[in-house]
Design a protein around this motif. Structure first.
Motif, PDB file in Angstrom:
ATOM      1  N   ALA A  12     -53.299  26.375 -74.445  1.00 56.44           N
ATOM      2  CA  ALA A  12     -53.688  25.054 -73.923  1.00 56.44           C
ATOM      3  C   ALA A  12     -53.599  24.066 -74.922  1.00 56.44           C
ATOM      4  O   ALA A  12     -53.495  24.223 -76.191  1.00 56.44           O
ATOM      5  CB  ALA A  12     -55.203  25.344 -73.177  1.00 56.44           C
ATOM      6  N   LYS A  19     -55.007  26.815 -77.091  1.00 60.98           N
ATOM      7  CA  LYS A  19     -55.581  26.108 -78.148  1.00 60.98           C
ATOM      8  C   LYS A  19     -54.725  26.709 -79.473  1.00 60.98           C
ATOM      9  O   LYS A  19     -54.491  27.871 -79.307  1.00 60.98           O
ATOM     10  CB  LYS A  19     -56.906  26.170 -78.199  1.00 60.98           C
ATOM     11  CG  LYS A  19     -57.641  25.422 -76.816  1.00 60.98           C
ATOM     12  CD  LYS A  19     -59.012  24.731 -77.417  1.00 60.98           C
ATOM     13  CE  LYS A  19     -59.607  24.252 -75.924  1.00 60.98           C
ATOM     14  NZ  LYS A  19     -59.189  23.137 -75.533  1.00 60.98           N
ATOM     15  N   LYS A  74     -48.067  15.329 -76.084  1.00 61.46           N
ATOM     16  CA  LYS A  74     -48.928  14.410 -77.157  1.00 61.46           C
ATOM     17  C   LYS A  74     -48.092  13.667 -77.967  1.00 61.46           C
ATOM     18  O   LYS A  74     -46.972  13.918 -78.086  1.00 61.46           O
ATOM     19  CB  LYS A  74     -49.647  15.128 -77.787  1.00 61.46           C
ATOM     20  CG  LYS A  74     -50.896  15.916 -77.157  1.00 61.46           C
ATOM     21  CD  LYS A  74     -51.944  16.707 -77.923  1.00 61.46           C
ATOM     22  CE  LYS A  74     -52.989  15.700 -78.748  1.00 61.46           C
ATOM     23  NZ  LYS A  74     -53.692  14.983 -77.918  1.00 61.46           N
ATOM     24  N   ASP A 114     -55.363  20.658 -74.969  1.00 68.24           N
ATOM     25  CA  ASP A 114     -56.403  19.590 -74.727  1.00 68.24           C
ATOM     26  C   ASP A 114     -56.843  19.875 -73.290  1.00 68.24           C
ATOM     27  O   ASP A 114     -56.906  20.765 -72.747  1.00 68.24           O
ATOM     28  CB  ASP A 114     -56.238  18.339 -75.399  1.00 68.24           C
ATOM     29  CG  ASP A 114     -56.183  18.014 -76.750  1.00 68.24           C
ATOM     30  OD1 ASP A 114     -56.653  19.006 -77.310  1.00 68.24           O
ATOM     31  OD2 ASP A 114     -55.456  16.942 -77.258  1.00 68.24           O
ATOM     32  N   THR A 115     -56.879  18.749 -72.625  1.00 74.06           N
ATOM     33  CA  THR A 115     -57.087  18.873 -71.275  1.00 74.06           C
ATOM     34  C   THR A 115     -55.815  19.120 -70.368  1.00 74.06           C
ATOM     35  O   THR A 115     -55.886  19.096 -69.113  1.00 74.06           O
ATOM     36  CB  THR A 115     -57.949  17.438 -70.718  1.00 74.06           C
ATOM     37  OG1 THR A 115     -56.780  16.591 -71.217  1.00 74.06           O
ATOM     38  CG2 THR A 115     -59.119  17.425 -71.654  1.00 74.06           C
ATOM     39  N   THR A 116     -54.594  19.334 -70.904  1.00 74.04           N
ATOM     40  CA  THR A 116     -53.533  19.347 -70.062  1.00 74.04           C
ATOM     41  C   THR A 116     -53.532  20.790 -69.517  1.00 74.04           C
ATOM     42  O   THR A 116     -53.405  21.711 -70.315  1.00 74.04           O
ATOM     43  CB  THR A 116     -52.253  19.146 -70.957  1.00 74.04           C
ATOM     44  OG1 THR A 116     -52.227  17.787 -71.498  1.00 74.04           O
ATOM     45  CG2 THR A 116     -50.993  19.043 -70.056  1.00 74.04           C
ATOM     46  N   SER A 117     -53.344  20.892 -68.289  1.00 74.05           N
ATOM     47  CA  SER A 117     -53.273  22.401 -67.651  1.00 74.05           C
ATOM     48  C   SER A 117     -51.754  23.031 -67.550  1.00 74.05           C
ATOM     49  O   SER A 117     -50.795  22.394 -68.052  1.00 74.05           O
ATOM     50  CB  SER A 117     -53.595  22.291 -66.213  1.00 74.05           C
ATOM     51  OG  SER A 117     -52.534  21.578 -65.351  1.00 74.05           O
ATOM     52  N   ASP A 158     -49.663  21.320 -65.152  1.00 73.93           N
ATOM     53  CA  ASP A 158     -49.105  19.981 -65.657  1.00 73.93           C
ATOM     54  C   ASP A 158     -47.846  20.027 -66.503  1.00 73.93           C
ATOM     55  O   ASP A 158     -46.795  19.397 -66.715  1.00 73.93           O
ATOM     56  CB  ASP A 158     -50.258  19.192 -66.595  1.00 73.93           C
ATOM     57  CG  ASP A 158     -51.385  18.954 -65.514  1.00 73.93           C
ATOM     58  OD1 ASP A 158     -51.105  18.977 -64.352  1.00 73.93           O
ATOM     59  OD2 ASP A 158     -52.518  18.725 -65.986  1.00 73.93           O
TER      60      ASP A 158
END
Length: 329
Positions: free
Chosen positions: A68, A326, A31, A70-73, A76
């Motif tokens: 984790a 998270k 990010k 956010d939405t990043t696996s 990824d």
């Protein structure tokens, strides 16, 4: 492990300094101003010290572990590491090919200094290639060839014909003897004996070999395994027992240059290993303990030079990927 940071606008070189440190650590951005490393004690230490540097520059830094982002696996993030390292390998490959290319149509021996610099860059990339990115094998092959081509040409008369091949099983459980106050060639030779020839070998010291002693002499004058032509004892043992191992070959180049002192190979790690060897000889009085520590030194160097790092990276790439979850302070 995640590092979130904020840097002040001034001094302007602060951002460049921190960016370079992140590159050296192998961190990648997930990010804006948030960087990630695979979770390990080393990652915690690296990010913590870098966070202190950021604080010292007037910025703010937070280090935390996560499962984790956010939405990043997980996949990824692993793929981001692989793409970043693959690009770095590709950039280095361009430089390696450029250095190896004929100049003005004439194929000249590569500059040894440039080859050493390229090798250092490659070794650093390997240490931060956490997930076995593509491109490493091709670089290793080209660099190894450049290193061979960069070596000084040795007149054919200086090298003897191949030595007779021996079998390790004929030397099992033996006692080996060498001169007191072992140094680099005897450290390495004793390590090679234990690692590849005789795992149960014991070692003794004597000023000269005795005709009535069944111990096998090595690196002693005029008896047993010793220098042959321009080869040091370590090289002779590796040849006589048919030890074909890339890391052993690289060790042989280091030992040769330190022991024979002809600067034939000029391996980048030789000065450091030579310094450690001399430090051990100065610090340890007992010859048996000195040899024990010398064997441990060369075991560590062998693992660092050999397949150990690569197996670690390949294992990391094939086992379940780490969970970057998270934020957990």
């Amino acid at each position: 492990m995640l590092l979130a940071l904020q840097l002040p606008a001034n001094p302007s070189n602060a951002r460049v300094k921190v960016w370079r440190r992140l590159q050296q650590l192998g961190a990648v951005p997930v990010k804006n101003a948030v960087y990630v490393l695979p979770s390990s004690s080393q990652a915690v230490e690296d990010f913590t010290w870098l966070g202190r540097e950021v604080d010292g520059l007037g910025g703010q830094a937070t280090v935390f572990q996560a499962d984790a982002v956010d939405t990043t696996s997980d996949a990824d993030i692993v793929e981001l590491f692989r793409r970043t390292r693959a690009l770095a390998y590709k950039q280095l490959l361009v430089d390696v090919r450029s250095a190896a290319a004929p100049k003005r149509g004439v194929k000249a021996r590569p500059d040894a200094k440039i080859v050493r610099q390229l090798r250092e860059r490659f070794e650093h990339l390997c240490t931060i290639d956490f997930f076995a990115a593509p491109g490493r094998d091709e670089l290793e092959t080209l660099l190894s060839k450049m290193e061979r081509d960069a070596r000084p040409v040795v007149p054919p008369g200086d090298i003897r014909s191949p030595l007779a091949l021996l079998h390790a099983k004929d030397f099992a459980g033996r006692r080996w003897v060498t001169r007191p106050r072992p140094g680099v060639d005897r450290f390495a030779s004793a390590w090679l004996i234990r690692r590849f020839i005789d795992a149960q070998a014991t070692f003794a010291f004597a000023a000269r070999p005795s005709a009535n002693d069944e111990a096998i002499p090595f690196d002693m004058y005029g008896a047993g395994f010793g220098h042959e032509g321009d080869r040091c004892t370590f090289e002779v043992l590796a040849l006589r027992f048919g030890i074909r191992d890339g890391a052993v070959q690289r060790l042989a180049e280091i030992v040769h240059d330190l022991d024979v002192k002809d600067e034939r190979y000029r391996p980048v790690h030789a000065p450091t290993i030579g310094l450690i060897v001399e430090g051990l000889r100065a610090a340890v009085d007992d010859d048996h303990e000195l040899l024990r520590q010398g064997i441990a030194l060369f075991e560590a160097v062998y693992l660092a030079l050999g397949e150990g790092h690569r197996q670690t990276r390949e294992t990391a790439a094939t086992r379940p990927e780490p969970r970057f979850a998270k934020r957990r302070q």
